[in-house]
Write a protein that holds these residues in place. Structure first.
Motif, mmCIF file in Angstrom:
data_model
loop_
_atom_site.group_PDB
_atom_site.id
_atom_site.type_symbol
_atom_site.label_atom_id
_atom_site.label_comp_id
_atom_site.label_asym_id
_atom_site.label_seq_id
_atom_site.Cartn_x
_atom_site.Cartn_y
_atom_site.Cartn_z
ATOM 1 N N PHE A 17 47.133 120.408 45.188
ATOM 2 C CA PHE A 17 47.820 119.385 45.175
ATOM 3 C C PHE A 17 46.940 117.941 45.604
ATOM 4 O O PHE A 17 47.141 117.316 46.219
ATOM 5 C CB PHE A 17 48.926 119.263 45.995
ATOM 6 C CG PHE A 17 49.847 120.590 46.113
ATOM 7 C CD1 PHE A 17 50.660 120.766 44.905
ATOM 8 C CD2 PHE A 17 49.566 121.662 46.805
ATOM 9 C CE1 PHE A 17 51.644 121.781 44.678
ATOM 10 C CE2 PHE A 17 50.405 123.007 46.608
ATOM 11 C CZ PHE A 17 51.214 122.911 45.736
ATOM 12 N N ILE A 20 48.459 114.522 46.025
ATOM 13 C CA ILE A 20 49.037 114.339 47.364
ATOM 14 C C ILE A 20 48.187 114.266 48.548
ATOM 15 O O ILE A 20 48.089 113.597 49.255
ATOM 16 C CB ILE A 20 49.967 115.570 47.749
ATOM 17 C CG1 ILE A 20 51.237 115.647 46.613
ATOM 18 C CG2 ILE A 20 50.780 115.313 49.117
ATOM 19 C CD1 ILE A 20 51.887 116.876 46.604
ATOM 20 N N TYR A 23 46.429 110.849 48.330
ATOM 21 C CA TYR A 23 47.372 110.136 48.986
ATOM 22 C C TYR A 23 47.158 109.862 50.561
ATOM 23 O O TYR A 23 47.169 108.970 51.362
ATOM 24 C CB TYR A 23 48.744 110.283 48.278
ATOM 25 C CG TYR A 23 49.811 109.124 49.090
ATOM 26 C CD1 TYR A 23 50.255 107.896 48.363
ATOM 27 C CD2 TYR A 23 50.318 109.540 50.402
ATOM 28 C CE1 TYR A 23 50.923 107.192 48.875
ATOM 29 C CE2 TYR A 23 51.261 108.547 50.971
ATOM 30 C CZ TYR A 23 51.795 107.247 50.393
ATOM 31 O OH TYR A 23 52.499 106.598 50.575
ATOM 32 N N TYR A 61 52.680 118.105 52.267
ATOM 33 C CA TYR A 61 51.238 118.778 51.835
ATOM 34 C C TYR A 61 50.948 120.129 52.369
ATOM 35 O O TYR A 61 51.053 121.155 51.359
ATOM 36 C CB TYR A 61 50.062 117.844 52.296
ATOM 37 C CG TYR A 61 48.827 118.522 51.878
ATOM 38 C CD1 TYR A 61 48.410 118.379 50.616
ATOM 39 C CD2 TYR A 61 47.964 118.969 52.892
ATOM 40 C CE1 TYR A 61 47.062 118.945 50.364
ATOM 41 C CE2 TYR A 61 46.786 119.553 52.635
ATOM 42 C CZ TYR A 61 46.503 119.380 51.382
ATOM 43 O OH TYR A 61 45.093 119.955 51.143
ATOM 44 N N ASN A 91 57.571 114.481 46.447
ATOM 45 C CA ASN A 91 56.289 115.498 46.159
ATOM 46 C C ASN A 91 56.880 116.670 45.696
ATOM 47 O O ASN A 91 56.508 117.733 45.031
ATOM 48 C CB ASN A 91 55.562 115.397 47.212
ATOM 49 C CG ASN A 91 54.430 114.210 47.331
ATOM 50 O OD1 ASN A 91 54.460 113.383 46.469
ATOM 51 N ND2 ASN A 91 54.159 113.887 48.650
#
Ligand SMILES: C[S@@+](CC[C@H](N)C(=O)[O-])C[C@H]1O[C@@H](n2cnc3c(N)ncnc32)[C@H](O)[C@@H]1O
Length: 202
Positions: A17, A20, A23, A61, A91
């Motif tokens: 991911f 994510i 981020y 996450y 997400n």
């Protein structure tokens, strides 16, 4: 090459991911270290865990990674901060994991899960409340559940005997007490020097 970096590089898997994770790094969202993540996912696989409870979602996450660790895994994750919870939901939906992850907006100190038996508990919220979370949520676990607590070194604070700041000293002592209580308990424990420290309790 420094040994810690060498091991970290070996442990770090290709990021599933990346957006994510990026981020999180850019916005200083404290997500699990990549090498610790690899270890936790392997425990999920070895245990054959199917029903995971996570305390501390942040932006989803780790929940996304846990739900990807093996087929048939469901993650229930609790977050008290509304903005983080909303971002986590976005997400999770965007990744197509809404049927594999249930995100709950609540203070984990107070939430009543009613039913649910979990075979894996991941504690990763306010570190001074590890004991409280452990005591509260062990009631929701199967007899052979595995529990992993993240950040048991509190970014180096745990071994610092000269902490000036009163709140930091209190936090250090709470985490020290929790770690020691687990070591002295009836449970099987291992303290792993990976990431910011993982405590595995069985
Ligand atoms: C270290 S972050 C979680 C990171 C996430 N597990 C990951 O690795 O992707 C800790 C999160 O726990 C949340 N938190 C702290 N105290 C909490 C509580 N009492 N109940 C629910 N969430 C809490 C914080 O708002 C923060 O988002």
């Amino acid at each position: 090459m420094e040994l810690i970096k060498y091991v970290r590089d070996l442990n770090t898997m290709e990021e599933l991911f990346p957006a994510i994770h990026r981020y999180a790094l850019e916005n200083r969202v404290p997500v699990i270290d990549s090498d610790a993540l690899n270890v936790v996912k392997q425990y999920i696989q070895i245990k054959g865990a199917k029903n995971i409870l996570e305390i501390g979602t942040a932006i989803g996450y780790s929940a996304l990674h846990f739900a990807s660790a093996a087929d048939g895994v469901h993650v229930t994750t609790i977050e008290k901060d509304e903005a983080s919870h909303n971002l986590a939901k976005d997400n999770i939906n965007a990744a197509g994991f809404s049927n594999k992850i249930t995100a709950i907006l609540a203070d984990a100190k107070e939430v009543d899960l009613k039913d649910g038996r979990f075979d894996f508990l991941f504690i990763d919220a306010s570190k001074g409340n590890n004991q409280l979370f452990f005591d509260k949520y062990k009631e929701y676990l199967t007899d052979d559940a595995l529990i992993i607590v993240d950040n048991i070194f509190v970014r180096g604070l745990i071994t610092d005997d000269n902490v000036e700041n009163r709140n930091k000293r209190k936090l250090r002592d709470k985490v020290r007490n929790f770690n020691q209580a687990m070591k002295d308990s009836e449970y099987s424990t291992s303290f792993l020097n990976v990431g910011d420290g993982l405590l595995v309790i069985y």
